[in-house]
Write an enzyme that holds these catalytic residues in place. Structure first.
Site, short mmCIF file in Angstrom:
data_model
loop_
_atom_site.label_atom_id
_atom_site.label_comp_id
_atom_site.label_asym_id
_atom_site.label_seq_id
_atom_site.Cartn_x
_atom_site.Cartn_y
_atom_site.Cartn_z
N GLU A 107 0.84 -1.21 0.00
CA GLU A 107 0.00 0.00 0.00
C GLU A 107 0.87 1.26 0.00
O GLU A 107 1.78 1.39 0.80
CB GLU A 107 -0.90 -0.02 1.23
CG GLU A 107 -1.90 1.13 1.29
CD GLU A 107 -2.83 1.06 2.49
OE1 GLU A 107 -3.82 1.79 2.52
OE2 GLU A 107 -2.56 0.24 3.41
N LYS B 263 -9.22 3.11 -3.00
CA LYS B 263 -9.67 2.55 -1.73
C LYS B 263 -11.01 3.15 -1.33
O LYS B 263 -11.16 4.37 -1.23
CB LYS B 263 -8.61 2.83 -0.66
CG LYS B 263 -8.86 2.22 0.71
CD LYS B 263 -7.65 2.49 1.59
CE LYS B 263 -7.75 1.90 2.97
NZ LYS B 263 -6.52 2.16 3.77
N CYS C 231 -6.15 -2.69 1.95
CA CYS C 231 -6.02 -2.64 3.40
C CYS C 231 -7.36 -2.70 4.13
O CYS C 231 -8.02 -3.73 4.17
CB CYS C 231 -5.20 -1.42 3.81
SG CYS C 231 -4.52 -1.53 5.50
#
Length: 277
Positions: free
Chosen positions: A42, A115, A152
């Site tokens: 990430e 994200k 994540c």
């Protein structure tokens, strides 16, 4: 990968370049080993600066596609290797995203995932840095497989993981930056559950080391691959900079989905009231 340089040890540009330079030998090693799909961690080219709230890090964001994705595309083309490249994206002034670009094996930019689920708790003050994603849950037809991306904190939410399966993903990559504590237990629970519930492979990537000056905790690595049965079949260490390589038998997806009819036996009409909520 751990940090070679952090805040206070150089300019943001120098810190980013040091991190890229640290990655290059392992990117090259992946190419030499014949890796077909490579995913980085990430926001791979900076510290994970979200434990602080210093807007100086806004300057580390860049266009996608842009200079870093173009640079990585050269390696993708050189080694005939698909690459998932997570970076801090600047769409325009004030519009910043936690993004992963997908580059095909010939160096072609295929698109990006932003994200969707943005935490703001327990030292991860991400809403200070990122807008929530607005591109849905795309799946990219690469040379080798249909690839989806989760990032994540997304892994705590089964909804997008299911959408990726419905959209045809064969492999879902989840680049992460997560520290020891409760999430370390969930790390080996949630993603195998997504893989088993949707009948696809997952590649789960986490950085290693401690990052000053934030000192939030230890990034515990433990990157792994999990198959459509929910079995982890390759795993990296908790503390070493390393390249994890494994072979996937994509025919397993057909076998698993023929046994467990995840998508045929869905009852979306029974979910309608939940969706309305």
């Amino acid at each position: 990968m751990s940090l070679p340089m952090t805040e206070g040890e150089g300019t943001i540009a120098e810190i980013k370049e040091a991190m890229v330079q640290k990655h290059i030998p392992l990117i090259e090693e992946a190419g030499r080993q014949g890796v077909q799909i490579l995913c980085l961690q990430e926001i791979f080219n900076t510290p994970y600066f979200c434990p602080g709230q210093d807007n100086a890090w806004y300057a580390s964001a860049e266009a996608v596609p842009g200079p870093t994705t173009e640079r990585m595309a050269e390696y993708a083309k050189k080694y005939n290797m698909v690459m998932i490249v997570p970076v801090y994206e600047k769409e325009s002034a004030g519009f910043l995203y936690n993004t992963a670009a997908v580059i095909d094996a010939d160096g072609t930019y295929l698109g990006k995932y932003r994200k969707n689920h943005i935490p703001h708790t327990s030292g991860f003050w991400e809403k200070f840095f990122f807008k929530p994603g607005n591109l849905g849950y795309p799946v990219f037809q690469t040379k080798y497989a249909k690839v989806g991306v989760y990032i994540c904190y997304d892994r705590h939410f089964p909804d997008g993981a299911r959408v990726l399966g419905l959209n045809g993903a064969e492999i879902v990559y989840n680049p992460s930056a997560t520290v020891a504590g409760l999430s370390q237990y969930l790390w080996k629970l949630e993603q195998p559950a997504h893989a088993a519930a949707n009948g696809y492979f997952m590649g789960c990537i986490n950085r290693v080391g401690e990052e000053k000056p934030w000192n939030l905790g230890r990034f515990y690595g433990s990157s792994y691959f999990v198959d459509p049965r929910g079995q982890i079949f390759a795993q990296a260490s908790e503390d070493k900079d390393e390249l994890l390589v494994a072979e996937f038998d994509l025919d397993m997806i057909e076998e698993v989905r023929a046994t467990w009819q995840f998508f045929r036996d869905r009852r979306p009409e029974t979910y309608e009231k939940l969706v309305e909520l």
